[in-house]
Design a protein around this motif. Structure first.
Motif, PDB file in Angstrom:
ATOM      1  N   MET A 218       0.654  -0.971   0.351  1.00 57.37           N
ATOM      2  CA  MET A 218      -0.102   0.106   0.249  1.00 57.37           C
ATOM      3  C   MET A 218       0.864   1.187  -0.106  1.00 57.37           C
ATOM      4  O   MET A 218       2.073   1.545   0.586  1.00 57.37           O
ATOM      5  CB  MET A 218      -1.653   0.088   1.131  1.00 57.37           C
ATOM      6  N   LEU A 219       0.308   2.129  -0.826  1.00 52.40           N
ATOM      7  CA  LEU A 219       1.140   3.596  -0.486  1.00 52.40           C
ATOM      8  C   LEU A 219       0.494   4.611  -0.095  1.00 52.40           C
ATOM      9  O   LEU A 219      -0.780   4.733  -0.754  1.00 52.40           O
ATOM     10  CB  LEU A 219       1.454   3.890  -2.302  1.00 52.40           C
ATOM     11  N   GLU A 220       0.749   5.291   0.430  1.00 53.01           N
ATOM     12  CA  GLU A 220       0.053   6.077   1.586  1.00 53.01           C
ATOM     13  C   GLU A 220       0.456   7.439   1.441  1.00 53.01           C
ATOM     14  O   GLU A 220       1.918   7.691   1.551  1.00 53.01           O
ATOM     15  CB  GLU A 220      -0.574   6.008   2.541  1.00 53.01           C
ATOM     16  N   VAL A 221       0.428   8.403   0.493  1.00 49.84           N
ATOM     17  CA  VAL A 221       1.154   9.525   0.303  1.00 49.84           C
ATOM     18  C   VAL A 221       0.226  11.629   0.652  1.00 49.84           C
ATOM     19  O   VAL A 221      -1.366  11.402   0.433  1.00 49.84           O
ATOM     20  CB  VAL A 221       1.001  10.281  -1.117  1.00 49.84           C
ATOM     21  N   GLN A 222      -0.018  11.650   1.473  1.00 54.66           N
ATOM     22  CA  GLN A 222      -0.214  13.165   2.061  1.00 54.66           C
ATOM     23  C   GLN A 222       1.216  14.907   2.016  1.00 54.66           C
ATOM     24  O   GLN A 222       1.895  14.331   2.811  1.00 54.66           O
ATOM     25  CB  GLN A 222      -0.516  12.940   3.128  1.00 54.66           C
ATOM     26  N   VAL A 223       0.756  15.293   0.664  1.00 54.17           N
ATOM     27  CA  VAL A 223       1.953  15.678   0.362  1.00 54.17           C
ATOM     28  C   VAL A 223       1.693  17.065   0.219  1.00 54.17           C
ATOM     29  O   VAL A 223       0.361  17.801  -0.330  1.00 54.17           O
ATOM     30  CB  VAL A 223       3.042  15.341  -0.172  1.00 54.17           C
ATOM     31  N   THR A 224       2.540  18.389   0.106  1.00 55.13           N
ATOM     32  CA  THR A 224       2.344  19.642   0.097  1.00 55.13           C
ATOM     33  C   THR A 224       3.655  19.643  -0.457  1.00 55.13           C
ATOM     34  O   THR A 224       4.611  20.014   0.421  1.00 55.13           O
ATOM     35  CB  THR A 224       1.579  20.433   1.162  1.00 55.13           C
ATOM     36  N   ARG A 225       3.957  20.677  -1.771  1.00 54.15           N
ATOM     37  CA  ARG A 225       5.155  21.273  -1.691  1.00 54.15           C
ATOM     38  C   ARG A 225       4.796  22.485  -3.045  1.00 54.15           C
ATOM     39  O   ARG A 225       4.006  22.292  -4.316  1.00 54.15           O
ATOM     40  CB  ARG A 225       5.579  20.231  -3.119  1.00 54.15           C
ATOM     41  N   ARG A 226       5.265  23.550  -2.573  1.00 51.57           N
ATOM     42  CA  ARG A 226       5.059  25.042  -3.440  1.00 51.57           C
ATOM     43  C   ARG A 226       5.679  25.071  -5.155  1.00 51.57           C
ATOM     44  O   ARG A 226       7.060  25.002  -4.604  1.00 51.57           O
ATOM     45  CB  ARG A 226       5.374  25.970  -2.845  1.00 51.57           C
ATOM     46  N   VAL A 227       5.167  24.373  -5.920  1.00 51.82           N
ATOM     47  CA  VAL A 227       6.006  24.420  -7.041  1.00 51.82           C
ATOM     48  C   VAL A 227       7.010  26.701  -7.253  1.00 51.82           C
ATOM     49  O   VAL A 227       7.985  26.296  -7.710  1.00 51.82           O
ATOM     50  CB  VAL A 227       5.527  23.835  -8.159  1.00 51.82           C
ATOM     51  N   HIS A 228       5.740  26.934  -7.534  1.00 47.44           N
ATOM     52  CA  HIS A 228       6.215  28.618  -7.447  1.00 47.44           C
ATOM     53  C   HIS A 228       5.038  28.682  -8.161  1.00 47.44           C
ATOM     54  O   HIS A 228       3.971  28.842  -7.120  1.00 47.44           O
ATOM     55  CB  HIS A 228       6.645  28.530  -9.416  1.00 47.44           C
ATOM     56  N   HIS A 229       4.806  30.093  -7.079  1.00 52.47           N
ATOM     57  CA  HIS A 229       3.929  31.688  -7.132  1.00 52.47           C
ATOM     58  C   HIS A 229       2.437  30.930  -7.465  1.00 52.47           C
ATOM     59  O   HIS A 229       1.704  31.396  -6.683  1.00 52.47           O
ATOM     60  CB  HIS A 229       4.285  33.028  -7.400  1.00 52.47           C
ATOM     61  N   GLY A 230       2.520  30.958  -9.066  1.00 57.01           N
ATOM     62  CA  GLY A 230       1.226  29.921  -9.232  1.00 57.01           C
ATOM     63  C   GLY A 230       1.055  28.750  -9.456  1.00 57.01           C
ATOM     64  O   GLY A 230      -0.036  28.499  -9.420  1.00 57.01           O
ATOM     65  N   LEU A 231       1.602  27.976  -8.494  1.00 52.82           N
ATOM     66  CA  LEU A 231       1.195  26.432  -8.530  1.00 52.82           C
ATOM     67  C   LEU A 231       1.712  26.336  -7.473  1.00 52.82           C
ATOM     68  O   LEU A 231       3.156  25.817  -7.165  1.00 52.82           O
ATOM     69  CB  LEU A 231       2.050  25.207  -9.738  1.00 52.82           C
ATOM     70  N   ALA A 232       1.118  25.302  -5.592  1.00 59.10           N
ATOM     71  CA  ALA A 232       1.008  24.568  -5.362  1.00 59.10           C
ATOM     72  C   ALA A 232       0.310  23.289  -5.431  1.00 59.10           C
ATOM     73  O   ALA A 232      -0.648  22.687  -5.058  1.00 59.10           O
ATOM     74  CB  ALA A 232       1.266  25.225  -3.773  1.00 59.10           C
ATOM     75  N   VAL A 233       1.759  21.850  -5.021  1.00 56.72           N
ATOM     76  CA  VAL A 233       0.864  20.758  -4.998  1.00 56.72           C
ATOM     77  C   VAL A 233       0.853  20.100  -3.741  1.00 56.72           C
ATOM     78  O   VAL A 233       1.318  20.387  -3.041  1.00 56.72           O
ATOM     79  CB  VAL A 233       2.048  19.127  -5.669  1.00 56.72           C
ATOM     80  N   ASP A 234      -0.883  19.823  -3.902  1.00 55.59           N
ATOM     81  CA  ASP A 234      -1.790  19.657  -2.023  1.00 55.59           C
ATOM     82  C   ASP A 234      -2.620  17.971  -2.680  1.00 55.59           C
ATOM     83  O   ASP A 234      -3.619  18.556  -3.165  1.00 55.59           O
ATOM     84  CB  ASP A 234      -2.381  20.807  -1.351  1.00 55.59           C
ATOM     85  N   ALA A 235      -1.943  17.244  -2.274  1.00 60.30           N
ATOM     86  CA  ALA A 235      -2.533  16.141  -3.018  1.00 60.30           C
ATOM     87  C   ALA A 235      -2.744  14.824  -1.653  1.00 60.30           C
ATOM     88  O   ALA A 235      -1.249  14.714  -0.590  1.00 60.30           O
ATOM     89  CB  ALA A 235      -2.223  15.104  -3.941  1.00 60.30           C
ATOM     90  N   THR A 236      -3.340  14.086  -1.804  1.00 61.04           N
ATOM     91  CA  THR A 236      -3.510  12.982  -0.580  1.00 61.04           C
ATOM     92  C   THR A 236      -4.219  11.849  -1.244  1.00 61.04           C
ATOM     93  O   THR A 236      -5.227  11.898  -2.144  1.00 61.04           O
ATOM     94  CB  THR A 236      -4.512  12.756   0.569  1.00 61.04           C
ATOM     95  N   ILE A 237      -2.962  11.112  -1.595  1.00 66.16           N
ATOM     96  CA  ILE A 237      -3.698   9.623  -1.926  1.00 66.16           C
ATOM     97  C   ILE A 237      -3.167   7.994  -1.719  1.00 66.16           C
ATOM     98  O   ILE A 237      -1.937   8.201  -1.028  1.00 66.16           O
ATOM     99  CB  ILE A 237      -2.898   9.622  -3.694  1.00 66.16           C
TER     100      ILE A 237
END
Length: 365
Positions: free
Chosen positions: A1-20
């Motif tokens: 089982m893969l469990e992911v809950q992460v946040t990362r600001r990529v640049h001013h217009g994009l931040a990755v915020d995902a839980t899968i």
């Protein structure tokens, strides 16, 4: 089982915020270009560090910002393949595949190399140099190299986007075999609806860095709440088959589809038994509740409705014939007029000229 809950600001217009979360299946990360799909894979692999979050695989914590855990990439046991295969040009194919097995005993290394080479259909290429390989061959070698060290997870970042239809189909079929044989979770990035539906059992829809929906690929892509995917353009049926018969006037050819019915296609100048790939757009599959006669279309194929997925003014109909799963695209009122439902017998009407045909790659013969 893969469990992911992460946040990362990529640049001013994009931040990755995902839980899968993903079990032993093929999950598809789907979304438009620039939505953060590849960044999410890099965060899981350890190529990019999340700002905050937690990543666990098989019960082992790979990253946890609250506990200061950040397992190095080489210790995560994650295989990766990309659009660029990144093969070592100075090593032959066998050495490329075996690169991650240098710590193994010689006999175990040779055994595993032979196993993954056969699984990926590249056993005949082991003495070749990367520069002599086709694009499809290089990608299958890259897949074998990623599998060799027995990873616990395989990450795929649009690996077929630069390939032609036969090689694209061969690699997707290879991924299915690999996932089943190795019993490992696969996370596959694409922006192609056709790939998502054909390959995945679970789809994660990413928009502007955020997970906005997940579920079966067809259900998610057809959900009217997501305006960008109301129209499933490009959805195609892609099947493997063999040349079974040529018409006397050479106007058409009959293919025997693997695990399915015969299909009449435009004439192909190849001998009987030749392995071919047939592709039919979902929009070109017409449905009828009764057998139809007196029409110019050469194919009338009986099947059983597996699912009806309405979305807006349209609907996708999933039809099963033998071991094959077809997608037929209809407008909503038409599907309602037919009163289609799961378990119902239908007849697919397909013109021969609507079938695009290409030679299958050698490993599929």
């Amino acid at each position: 089982m893969l469990e992911v809950q992460v946040t990362r600001r990529v640049h001013h217009g994009l931040a990755v915020d995902a839980t899968i979360s993903l079990d032993g299946e093929i999950g598809v990360v789907f979304g438009p270009s620039g939505s953060g799909k590849s960044t999410l894979l890099r965060l899981i692999a350890g190529l990019t560090r999340p700002d905050v979050g937690r990543i666990a695989l098989g019960g082992d914590v790979l990253f946890d910002s609250s506990r200061g855990v950040d397992v190095r990439l080489r210790h995560r046991r994650i295989g990766m393949i990309f659009q660029d295969d990144l093969l070592f040009p100075h090593l032959r194919v066998g050495a490329n595949i075996g690169f991650g097995l240098n710590h193994e005993a010689r006999d175990r290394r040779a055994s595993r190399l032979a196993e993954v080479a056969a699984l990926c259909g590249v056993e005949h290429l082991l003495d070749r140099w990367p520069s002599t390989l086709s694009g499809g061959e290089r990608q299958r070698v890259g897949l074998a190299r990623a599998l060799a060290p027995r990873p616990r997870l395989l990450l795929c970042d649009e690996p077929v986007s630069a390939l032609d239809l036969p090689n694209r189909h061969a690699l997707l079929e290879g991924l299915r075999r690999v996932q089943k044989a190795e019993r490992l979770p696969v996370l596959y990035v694409t922006h192609s609806p056709a790939e998502a539906i054909a390959l995945g059992t679970r789809l994660f829809l990413i928009e502007h860095g955020r997970l906005v929906a997940e579920g079966s690929p067809l259900d998610v892509l057809a959900n009217s709440r997501h305006a960008g995917f109301l129209h499933l353009e490009g959805v195609r049926n892609v099947f493997l088959g063999r040349v079974a018969e040529h018409a006397a006037d050479q106007g058409s050819t009959r293919l025997e589809l693997t695990g399915g019915p015969s299909l009449i296609v435009p004439h192909v100048d190849h001998p009987l038994g030749t392995a071919m790939i047939a592709e039919i757009r979902g929009d070109d599959v017409l449905l009828s509740l009764e057998p139809v006669t007196g029409v110019s279309a050469r194919n009338l194929i009986e099947g059983v409705v597996e699912a009806v997925v309405p979305h807006g003014h349209e609907a996708e109909i999933v039809v099963r014939t033998g071991n094959l799963r077809w997608l037929a695209s209809t407008v909503g009122p038409a599907s309602g007029l037919l009163a289609l439902s799961a378990g119902q017998t239908v007849y697919m009407i397909i013109k021969a000229r609507s079938c695009r045909v290409a030679l299958a790659t050698p490993d599929r013969v």
